[in-house]
Design a protein around this motif. Structure first.
Motif, PDB file in Angstrom:
ATOM      1  N   ARG A 369       0.838  -1.204   0.000  1.00 20.01           N
ATOM      2  CA  ARG A 369       0.000   0.000   0.000  1.00 20.01           C
ATOM      3  C   ARG A 369       0.872   1.253   0.000  1.00 20.01           C
ATOM      4  O   ARG A 369       0.536   2.251  -0.645  1.00 20.01           O
ATOM      5  N   ILE A 370       1.978   1.207   0.722  1.00 23.94           N
ATOM      6  CA  ILE A 370       2.896   2.348   0.719  1.00 23.94           C
ATOM      7  C   ILE A 370       3.398   2.615  -0.694  1.00 23.94           C
ATOM      8  O   ILE A 370       3.381   3.752  -1.178  1.00 23.94           O
ATOM      9  N   MET A 371       3.823   1.556  -1.376  1.00 27.23           N
ATOM     10  CA  MET A 371       4.419   1.740  -2.701  1.00 27.23           C
ATOM     11  C   MET A 371       3.389   2.187  -3.726  1.00 27.23           C
ATOM     12  O   MET A 371       3.746   2.763  -4.766  1.00 27.23           O
ATOM     13  N   ALA A 372       2.107   1.941  -3.444  1.00 28.90           N
ATOM     14  CA  ALA A 372       1.061   2.418  -4.352  1.00 28.90           C
ATOM     15  C   ALA A 372       0.873   3.921  -4.234  1.00 28.90           C
ATOM     16  O   ALA A 372       0.419   4.580  -5.175  1.00 28.90           O
ATOM     17  N   GLU A 373       1.207   4.488  -3.081  1.00 26.08           N
ATOM     18  CA  GLU A 373       0.993   5.915  -2.843  1.00 26.08           C
ATOM     19  C   GLU A 373       2.281   6.724  -2.807  1.00 26.08           C
ATOM     20  O   GLU A 373       2.272   7.928  -3.068  1.00 26.08           O
ATOM     21  N   LEU A 374       3.384   6.044  -2.478  1.00 28.56           N
ATOM     22  CA  LEU A 374       4.633   6.762  -2.248  1.00 28.56           C
ATOM     23  C   LEU A 374       5.121   7.563  -3.444  1.00 28.56           C
ATOM     24  O   LEU A 374       5.656   8.668  -3.276  1.00 28.56           O
ATOM     25  N   PRO A 375       4.964   7.055  -4.676  1.00 26.97           N
ATOM     26  CA  PRO A 375       5.458   7.861  -5.805  1.00 26.97           C
ATOM     27  C   PRO A 375       4.893   9.280  -5.825  1.00 26.97           C
ATOM     28  O   PRO A 375       5.619  10.237  -6.129  1.00 26.97           O
ATOM     29  N   PHE A 376       3.614   9.436  -5.525  1.00 23.30           N
ATOM     30  CA  PHE A 376       3.037  10.785  -5.482  1.00 23.30           C
ATOM     31  C   PHE A 376       3.658  11.606  -4.359  1.00 23.30           C
ATOM     32  O   PHE A 376       3.954  12.794  -4.525  1.00 23.30           O
ATOM     33  N   MET A 377       3.862  10.961  -3.194  1.00 27.91           N
ATOM     34  CA  MET A 377       4.436  11.669  -2.057  1.00 27.91           C
ATOM     35  C   MET A 377       5.891  12.046  -2.285  1.00 27.91           C
ATOM     36  O   MET A 377       6.395  13.003  -1.693  1.00 27.91           O
ATOM     37  N   ALA A 378       6.563  11.287  -3.148  1.00 25.07           N
ATOM     38  CA  ALA A 378       7.996  11.514  -3.376  1.00 25.07           C
ATOM     39  C   ALA A 378       8.266  12.596  -4.404  1.00 25.07           C
ATOM     40  O   ALA A 378       9.431  12.932  -4.660  1.00 25.07           O
TER      41      ALA A 378
END
Length: 482
Positions: A369-378
């Motif tokens: 779940r982190i990797m599904a959202e992390l790109p936007f946060m990064a």
């Protein structure tokens, strides 16, 4: 009529611990009345009432625990006199003939009913405090175990910045610490009504002691000493102020709010498959859907916590309508709300003990779940890394904005995975930071001071709060059954 043909509250028949149920049982109530009559007699003898004989005290001492037969006899007597206390005075007097003439001497009914209630409240607090301490202790160990595990944070139940599993649990812990503080304070604030007479003036005792005011005060003090309290309320009407019940139920209602929030979070996390309450090997989640692992313990906590919160209003409303020295419209509701509050708090804490003893975390689901959202946060980190390589912030912002919208469309419109990083890797503009992407996407760099906050909070704040209760931690007598 069989007991199976009568309604009984599930609070005691299904859920609550034996130790809590016993406190509010009929036998304990009536036996405590007898203890209070003995205490009054001993105190009266100590201040010079010679009518109290050693034989009377001896008989009373011998029959403090009421028998089933005596309870039935008191029921029959109450049907005649329509007064529960006088019915028990009569039965106790028959059992202790040498004391029959001095039982309840100078007292009003509230001498036994109110002082007994205060004893029950104190003893009930002493049951739930060790359970709350153990919930805090077990949850603090969980927080330390998972202090470094990154997890997607949620605000408005929408993806937000990362935190850690341990740090999230400190939010529950902090509220439980406040509950412990409030409950201990309420417990230690309890006094006795003492021997105050029919309207609180101690007039009957002043007459008994021939106008000796010092002896009346000594009588009150002796009762407090014999019953193990620190003080008696300096002034009362016929009853102790019902505002005391507000002070008792308020921290229990607040505990209910904490428990409900914690259990709700666990239920939501169970749906996300990130964390679950314990699930036993032979446990059935659904009668129809065999695959189900329903969070039934957390659901029970939420259900009963709502009830716990609602009982607080009983105390507020009752205290507000007490007329002058007393009115009897407090009696029936207090017989329901006070035991119900402690039985419910006991059940909630016992269930939380079970939950916190076996919380299950699923790191792989959390990571996905982190990797599904992390790109936007990064994206901000990527922009800054590009600027360090000499790119224009404005140009980089526009490039990543376009790619982000394309990746978002894949997720929302096509149901696909977030492919923003792949798009960045395939866009020549971002070639200067291709080699740095793995580092820029390391979840541990997005959790701020979550691990450090957790470590300090548990080792300093939690440890300090639990220091006075070390003897209770992992106490084998603290019930875990649910």
């Amino acid at each position: 009529m069989s007991d199976n043909d009568k309604y009984s509250t599930p609070l005691s028949s299904r859920y609550a611990s034996d130790e809590m149920s016993k406190i509010f049982s009929l036998r304990n109530r009536f036996s405590t009345w007898r203890k209070l009559w003995l205490t009054l007699a001993k105190a009266e003898k100590s201040v010079g009432l010679d009518v109290i004989t050693d034989e009377a005290l001896g008989q009373m001492e011998k029959h403090l625990e009421i028998t089933d037969e005596e309870i039935e006899a008191a029921k029959k007597q109450e049907a005649i006199v329509r007064h529960d206390v006088m019915a028990h005075v009569h039965v106790f007097g028959e059992t202790c003939p040498a004391a029959a003439g001095i039982i309840h001497l100078g007292a009003t009914s509230c001498y036994v009913t109110d002082n007994a209630d205060l004893i029950f409240l104190r003893d009930a607090f002493d049951v739930i405090i060790p359970k709350l301490v153990n919930v805090i202790d077990r949850l603090s160990k969980f927080a330390l175990e998972y202090k470094d595990l990154p997890v997607l944070g949620w605000t408005h139940f929408q993806p937000a910045q990362l935190t850690t599993v341990g740090k999230r649990s400190t939010l529950w812990l902090q509220e439980l610490l406040w509950d412990l503080r409030n409950i201990v304070r309420a417990r230690n604030d309890l006094g006795l009504r003492g021997a105050k007479g029919t309207t609180g003036t101690q007039g009957s005792f002043l007459s008994l002691l021939h106008g000796d005011h010092d002896a009346v005060e000594a009588l009150d003090a002796k009762i407090v000493e014999l019953l193990g309290f620190d003080f008696a309320y300096p002034v009362t009407g016929q009853t102790y102020s019902r505002k005391i019940d507000i002070d008792v139920l308020a921290p229990l209602a607040s505990l209910g709010a904490t428990a409900h929030k914690m259990a709700t979070d666990i239920r939501l996390l169970a749906n996300l498959k990130e964390m679950e309450e314990p699930f036993e090997k032979s446990q059935i989640g659904s009668s129809a859907m065999a695959y189900k692992r329903n969070p039934m313990r957390s659901e029970r906590v939420c259900s009963l916590s709502r009830h716990l919160g609602s009982l607080f209003s009983d105390a507020v409303q009752t205290a507000s309508v007490q007329w002058f020295e007393r009115t009897l419209d407090d009696s029936a509701i207090r017989r329901v709300s006070l035991p119900s509050a402690f039985l419910t708090a006991d059940i909630v804490l016992t269930t939380l003990l079970n939950i916190t003893s076996g919380l299950v975390v699923y790191p792989k689901v959390i990571e996905r779940r982190i990797m599904a959202e992390l790109p936007f946060m990064a994206t901000e980190n990527i922009i800054m890394a590009m600027v360090e390589k000499g790119a224009s912030r404005q140009e980089c912002h526009e490039e990543i904005r376009v790619l982000s919208h394309q990746a978002s469309a894949v997720v929302k419109q096509q149901g696909g995975d977030n492919d923003l990083i792949e798009r960045i890797k395939n866009t020549e503009y971002f070639k200067p930071i291709w080699a740095d992407l793995d580092k820029l996407l390391d979840p541990s760099t997005f959790v701020g001071r979550a691990a450090q906050q957790t470590d300090k909070f548990v080792k300093k704040d939690v440890a300090e709060a639990l220091k006075p209760f070390q003897k209770h931690i992992n106490d084998a007598t603290v019930s875990l059954s649910v």
